[in-house]
Design a protein around this motif. Structure first.
Motif, mmCIF file in Angstrom:
data_model
loop_
_atom_site.group_PDB
_atom_site.id
_atom_site.type_symbol
_atom_site.label_atom_id
_atom_site.label_comp_id
_atom_site.label_asym_id
_atom_site.label_seq_id
_atom_site.Cartn_x
_atom_site.Cartn_y
_atom_site.Cartn_z
ATOM 1 N N ARG A 35 -15.564 -27.161 -18.571
ATOM 2 C CA ARG A 35 -16.213 -27.667 -19.787
ATOM 3 C C ARG A 35 -15.180 -28.326 -20.695
ATOM 4 N NH1 ARG A 35 -16.640 -25.883 -24.848
ATOM 5 N NH2 ARG A 35 -15.673 -23.897 -24.356
ATOM 6 N N GLN A 39 -14.809 -32.308 -21.036
ATOM 7 C CA GLN A 39 -15.143 -32.927 -22.331
ATOM 8 C C GLN A 39 -13.957 -33.698 -22.888
ATOM 9 O OE1 GLN A 39 -18.715 -29.948 -23.729
ATOM 10 N NE2 GLN A 39 -16.783 -29.764 -24.787
ATOM 11 N N GLU A 74 -5.382 -44.548 -22.712
ATOM 12 C CA GLU A 74 -6.525 -43.631 -22.808
ATOM 13 C C GLU A 74 -7.267 -43.549 -21.470
ATOM 14 O OE1 GLU A 74 -8.199 -45.417 -26.279
ATOM 15 O OE2 GLU A 74 -6.660 -44.482 -27.515
ATOM 16 N N LYS A 105 -20.584 -32.877 -23.430
ATOM 17 C CA LYS A 105 -20.236 -33.548 -24.682
ATOM 18 C C LYS A 105 -18.945 -34.348 -24.547
ATOM 19 C CE LYS A 105 -22.215 -30.132 -27.862
ATOM 20 N NZ LYS A 105 -22.721 -29.007 -27.065
ATOM 21 N N SER A 108 -16.907 -35.602 -31.104
ATOM 22 C CA SER A 108 -17.770 -36.134 -32.168
ATOM 23 C C SER A 108 -17.208 -37.408 -32.810
ATOM 24 C CB SER A 108 -17.955 -35.063 -33.248
ATOM 25 O OG SER A 108 -16.689 -34.556 -33.665
ATOM 26 N N ASN A 134 -3.885 -30.672 -31.774
ATOM 27 C CA ASN A 134 -4.645 -29.812 -30.873
ATOM 28 C C ASN A 134 -3.969 -29.718 -29.494
ATOM 29 O OD1 ASN A 134 -6.719 -30.302 -28.496
ATOM 30 N ND2 ASN A 134 -7.753 -28.902 -29.911
ATOM 31 N N MET A 195 -13.434 -32.783 -38.495
ATOM 32 C CA MET A 195 -14.437 -32.197 -37.595
ATOM 33 C C MET A 195 -13.948 -32.122 -36.151
ATOM 34 S SD MET A 195 -17.900 -34.132 -38.803
ATOM 35 C CE MET A 195 -18.375 -34.259 -40.528
ATOM 36 N N GLY A 198 -13.398 -28.820 -34.337
ATOM 37 C CA GLY A 198 -14.518 -27.936 -34.014
ATOM 38 C C GLY A 198 -15.017 -27.196 -35.245
ATOM 39 N N SER A 204 -17.506 -20.684 -34.258
ATOM 40 C CA SER A 204 -16.954 -21.107 -32.968
ATOM 41 C C SER A 204 -17.299 -20.064 -31.907
ATOM 42 C CB SER A 204 -15.429 -21.274 -33.090
ATOM 43 O OG SER A 204 -14.868 -21.421 -31.810
ATOM 44 N N VAL A 205 -18.184 -20.445 -30.991
ATOM 45 C CA VAL A 205 -18.666 -19.461 -30.017
ATOM 46 C C VAL A 205 -17.630 -19.150 -28.933
ATOM 47 C CG1 VAL A 205 -21.171 -19.694 -30.251
ATOM 48 C CG2 VAL A 205 -19.926 -21.377 -28.916
ATOM 49 N N HIS A 206 -16.774 -20.118 -28.616
ATOM 50 C CA HIS A 206 -15.890 -19.938 -27.463
ATOM 51 C C HIS A 206 -14.487 -19.449 -27.804
ATOM 52 C CE1 HIS A 206 -18.919 -21.932 -25.075
ATOM 53 N NE2 HIS A 206 -18.866 -23.006 -25.842
ATOM 54 N N LYS A 216 -7.344 -21.885 -24.964
ATOM 55 C CA LYS A 216 -7.071 -22.375 -26.315
ATOM 56 C C LYS A 216 -5.927 -21.544 -26.869
ATOM 57 C CE LYS A 216 -10.510 -23.284 -29.557
ATOM 58 N NZ LYS A 216 -11.921 -23.266 -30.046
ATOM 59 N N ASN A 220 -9.789 -22.987 -34.398
ATOM 60 C CA ASN A 220 -10.132 -24.301 -34.960
ATOM 61 C C ASN A 220 -9.611 -24.438 -36.395
ATOM 62 O OD1 ASN A 220 -11.512 -24.338 -32.545
ATOM 63 N ND2 ASN A 220 -13.567 -24.404 -33.444
HETATM 64 N N1 FAQ Z 1 -16.915 -32.778 -30.831
HETATM 65 O O1 FAQ Z 1 -16.872 -22.760 -29.687
HETATM 66 P P1 FAQ Z 1 -16.293 -24.058 -30.150
HETATM 67 C C1 FAQ Z 1 -8.858 -37.649 -27.729
HETATM 68 C C2 FAQ Z 1 -18.619 -28.164 -29.466
HETATM 69 S S1 FAQ Z 1 -8.830 -36.196 -28.644
HETATM 70 C C3 FAQ Z 1 -17.907 -32.468 -29.980
HETATM 71 O O2 FAQ Z 1 -15.277 -24.016 -31.217
HETATM 72 P P2 FAQ Z 1 -14.333 -24.914 -28.171
HETATM 73 C C4 FAQ Z 1 -7.661 -38.580 -27.783
HETATM 74 C C5 FAQ Z 1 -18.048 -27.327 -28.343
HETATM 75 O O3 FAQ Z 1 -17.858 -28.119 -27.180
HETATM 76 C C6 FAQ Z 1 -10.453 -35.477 -28.601
HETATM 77 N N2 FAQ Z 1 -18.231 -31.193 -29.682
HETATM 78 O O4 FAQ Z 1 -15.778 -24.901 -28.866
HETATM 79 C C7 FAQ Z 1 -8.028 -39.942 -28.227
HETATM 80 C C8 FAQ Z 1 -19.097 -26.266 -28.201
HETATM 81 O O5 FAQ Z 1 -20.237 -26.782 -27.515
HETATM 82 P P3 FAQ Z 1 -20.532 -26.463 -25.949
HETATM 83 C C9 FAQ Z 1 -10.694 -34.613 -27.396
HETATM 84 C C10 FAQ Z 1 -17.499 -30.219 -30.265
HETATM 85 O O6 FAQ Z 1 -14.465 -25.690 -26.930
HETATM 86 C C11 FAQ Z 1 -7.661 -40.376 -29.493
HETATM 87 C C12 FAQ Z 1 -19.527 -26.040 -29.644
HETATM 88 O O7 FAQ Z 1 -19.210 -27.224 -30.344
HETATM 89 N N3 FAQ Z 1 -9.855 -33.462 -27.408
HETATM 90 O O8 FAQ Z 1 -9.825 -37.837 -27.098
HETATM 91 C C13 FAQ Z 1 -16.447 -30.481 -31.136
HETATM 92 O O9 FAQ Z 1 -13.760 -23.545 -28.071
HETATM 93 C C14 FAQ Z 1 -7.974 -41.659 -29.937
HETATM 94 C C15 FAQ Z 1 -18.873 -24.822 -30.282
HETATM 95 O O10 FAQ Z 1 -17.494 -25.035 -30.614
HETATM 96 C C16 FAQ Z 1 -10.167 -32.330 -26.753
HETATM 97 O O11 FAQ Z 1 -11.203 -32.240 -26.127
HETATM 98 C C17 FAQ Z 1 -16.154 -31.824 -31.425
HETATM 99 N N4 FAQ Z 1 -15.185 -32.187 -32.281
HETATM 100 O O12 FAQ Z 1 -13.410 -25.718 -29.216
HETATM 101 C C18 FAQ Z 1 -8.724 -40.845 -27.403
HETATM 102 C C19 FAQ Z 1 -9.159 -31.196 -26.808
HETATM 103 N N5 FAQ Z 1 -15.929 -29.301 -31.556
HETATM 104 O O13 FAQ Z 1 -19.379 -27.048 -25.142
HETATM 105 C C20 FAQ Z 1 -9.046 -42.132 -27.853
HETATM 106 C C21 FAQ Z 1 -9.528 -30.019 -25.943
HETATM 107 C C22 FAQ Z 1 -16.639 -28.335 -30.961
HETATM 108 O O14 FAQ Z 1 -20.612 -24.970 -25.795
HETATM 109 C C23 FAQ Z 1 -8.665 -42.531 -29.133
HETATM 110 N N6 FAQ Z 1 -10.632 -29.292 -26.473
HETATM 111 N N7 FAQ Z 1 -17.593 -28.884 -30.204
HETATM 112 O O15 FAQ Z 1 -21.808 -27.190 -25.654
HETATM 113 C C24 FAQ Z 1 -10.512 -28.264 -27.356
HETATM 114 O O16 FAQ Z 1 -9.446 -27.917 -27.794
HETATM 115 C C25 FAQ Z 1 -11.766 -27.532 -27.762
HETATM 116 O O17 FAQ Z 1 -12.771 -27.829 -26.821
HETATM 117 C C26 FAQ Z 1 -12.268 -27.862 -29.208
HETATM 118 C C27 FAQ Z 1 -13.583 -27.092 -29.448
HETATM 119 C C28 FAQ Z 1 -11.236 -27.401 -30.229
HETATM 120 C C29 FAQ Z 1 -12.537 -29.348 -29.367
#
Ligand code: FAQ
Length: 311
Positions: A35, A39, A74, A105, A108, A134, A195, A198, A204-206, A216, A220
């Motif tokens: 996941r 994502q 990217e 997802k 955002s 992050n 935002m 997260g 934050s459920v996860h 992680k 957040n």
């Molecule tokens: N957007 O329980 P938590 C880039 C969802 S950087 C959408 O806190 P988690 C570079 C979450 O999936 C961006 N959804 O979740 C770039 C969960 O829903 P689910 C990408 C969000 O996973 C720059 C629900 O809310 N970076 O792309 C968001 O423990 C410029 C509950 O939330 C990463 O993905 C959000 N903002 O923490 C490219 C980093 N926040 O899945 C181009 C890795 C939360 O159960 C141009 N990811 N949700 O349906 C992470 O570190 C974590 O997944 C978080 C969220 C911190 C994003």
């Protein structure tokens, strides 16, 4: 109540060992990684769209070459992350299918429009800035392929962040109209950037399970606070103001007090109702459909080459 196998797994995590693809892991660990990495990969690919929008209109040849290189990076990050996800037993086609159907997802932030050239500055400065905040700790994440992907990706992200800040410096020190554009871009991207980390920890459920597994490394809210602390002085240096009247240095916590984003807006955006959700997904689905002939051609060529090797 963990089984002996799960206890042994958790002990490996606690000792700081890396988990590698063929090793035993709890199903929840595998699913959470698919996941999160999936994502993350989707975010890189969808994240090309808001900036791709400005490549043909960059103000100088130099800016155009730089932006083109960033957007190419990217794509590379996305492919790197899809490969990391594939080591967990999910196929790339499955991941794309889930993106296109809305089952998975992406960040955002990429559902907001990029209206002016100054937005290229704000995206690099704030969006890549938040991404690095992050991702630097994720270099120490417990899953080997993910942590190694993060090391390389972070090097490129820091170049991206600097190119954005460089655009902001030029705009902020330019004509009054250019400075206004820079301020407007900051106004529109500030809360969406907050935002990216997260929902607040209480929603934050996860977080709890993901942190126990070192998928992680921080909550957040911890990372959001760190981002604000580092970014506010950068805004001051630009002579721009952060659009938050409550912003104030808190001596006791050695950090800024700041206003939370509008969380109802956040939850709407991740449900698919942000300003550009429909447009972004449509662009990805169209690219996939229109690329079918090319994927088929590559497969046909690979089959022919394999047959020739056999003969
Ligand atoms: N957007 O329980 P938590 C880039 C969802 S950087 C959408 O806190 P988690 C570079 C979450 O999936 C961006 N959804 O979740 C770039 C969960 O829903 P689910 C990408 C969000 O996973 C720059 C629900 O809310 N970076 O792309 C968001 O423990 C410029 C509950 O939330 C990463 O993905 C959000 N903002 O923490 C490219 C980093 N926040 O899945 C181009 C890795 C939360 O159960 C141009 N990811 N949700 O349906 C992470 O570190 C974590 O997944 C978080 C969220 C911190 C994003």
């Amino acid at each position: 109540d963990m089984s002996p196998q799960e206890l042994a797994f958790q002990a490996r995590i606690d000792r700081g060992e890396k988990i590698e693809p063929k090793e035993w892991m709890p199903e929840g660990y595998r699913k959470t990684l698919i996941r999160q990495i999936g994502q993350h990969a989707h975010s890189e690919i969808v994240g090309q769209l808001p900036e791709g929008n400005w490549i043909t209109r960059a103000p100088t040849l130099e800016r155009k070459a730089i932006l083109l290189a960033k957007v190419q990076d990217e794509a590379g990050h996305g492919l790197y992350l899809y490969s990391a996800a594939e080591t967990l037993g999910v196929s790339r086609d499955e991941l794309f299918e889930k993106l296109h159907s809305g089952a998975m997802k992406y960040s955002s932030i990429f559902n907001y429009p990029t209206l002016t050239w100054a937005d290229m500055g704000a995206v690099g400065w704030l969006v890549d800035g938040a991404a690095i905040m992050n991702q630097v700790p994720l270099q120490r994440t417990s899953y080997g392929p993910y942590s190694r992907a993060m090391i390389r990706i972070c090097k490129e992200e820091s170049f991206h962040q600097r190119q954005g800040y460089s655009i902001m410096m030029t705009m902020a020190k330019g004509t009054p109209a250019q400075k206004d554009m820079a301020q407007d871009a900051l106004n529109r991207f500030w809360y969406p950037a907050l935002m990216m980390f997260g929902p607040s920890d209480k929603d934050s459920v996860h977080s709890e399970q993901s942190m126990a597994w070192k998928i992680k490394m921080n909550t957040n809210d911890e990372l959001r606070q760190k981002f604000v602390n580092e970014t506010v002085p950068q805004a001051e240096y630009l002579g721009l103001s952060v659009p938050d009247e409550t912003l104030a240095w808190n001596e006791e916590k050695q950090g800024y007090d700041f206003a939370e984003p509008d969380w109802s807006e956040f939850f709407e955006v991740i449900k698919g109702n942000g300003p550009c959700n429909r447009e972004r997904l449509e662009a990805r689905v169209t690219a996939w459909d229109e690329g079918a002939w090319f994927r088929e051609g590559l497969s046909a060529h690979a089959e022919k080459a394999a047959a020739a090797r056999m003969a």
